[in-house]
Design an enzyme around this catalytic site. Structure first.
Site, PDB file in Angstrom:
ATOM      1  N   CYS A   1       0.827  -1.209   0.000  1.00 49.57           N
ATOM      2  CA  CYS A   1       0.000   0.000   0.000  1.00 49.57           C
ATOM      3  C   CYS A   1       0.869   1.270   0.000  1.00 49.57           C
ATOM      4  CB  CYS A   1      -0.906  -0.055   1.237  1.00 49.57           C
ATOM      5  SG  CYS A   1      -1.739   1.474   1.660  1.00 49.57           S
TER       6      CYS A   1
ATOM      7  N   CYS B   1       0.096   3.923   2.622  1.00 53.87           N
ATOM      8  CA  CYS B   1       0.478   3.486   3.969  1.00 53.87           C
ATOM      9  C   CYS B   1       1.908   3.906   4.274  1.00 53.87           C
ATOM     10  CB  CYS B   1       0.350   1.960   4.096  1.00 53.87           C
ATOM     11  SG  CYS B   1      -1.334   1.340   3.902  1.00 53.87           S
TER      12      CYS B   1
END
Length: 114
Positions: free
Chosen positions: A37, A40
């Site tokens: 991700c 993230c």
């Protein structure tokens, strides 16, 4: 990212979640993330810096959603990154998606004031 930047973050797992997060004596923010991700990773440095800034007042923990699917399902996390805010064992707030550091700081401060 240098390891020292992560020094203030606590890693939680499906096994340690209840004892570390739900039993905590101060607010806990859980960053639910995944290796794949990009957003993230974008907020991880900010969260590490904020963990040092808020040390003693709240705890910032990280939970890898891929390695800890039970907790991810338990709190119905559908998008990453998701920040879950716990106080006295109860989920009291959440924030979905990457945000600038100043926005994250303001969100955390609001949860300290409640």
């Amino acid at each position: 990212m240098p390891e020292v930047a992560h020094a203030a973050l606590v890693t939680v797992t499906d096994d340690s979640f209840d004892g570390t997060v739900l039993a905590a004596d101060r607010p806990v923010v859980v960053d639910v993330w995944a290796e794949w991700c990009p957003p993230c990773h974008a907020i991880s440095r900010s969260l590490a810096e904020l963990a040092e800034e808020f040390a003693g007042r709240l705890t910032i923990a990280t939970l890898d959603s891929d390695e800890n699917p039970a907790t991810t399902r338990r709190y119905q996390v559908m998008s990453l990154p998701t920040l879950l805010v716990f106080r006295r064992g109860e989920l009291v707030g959440s924030l979905v998606g990457a945000r600038p550091k100043n926005h994250l700081r303001q969100a955390l401060e609001r949860h300290l004031e409640e």
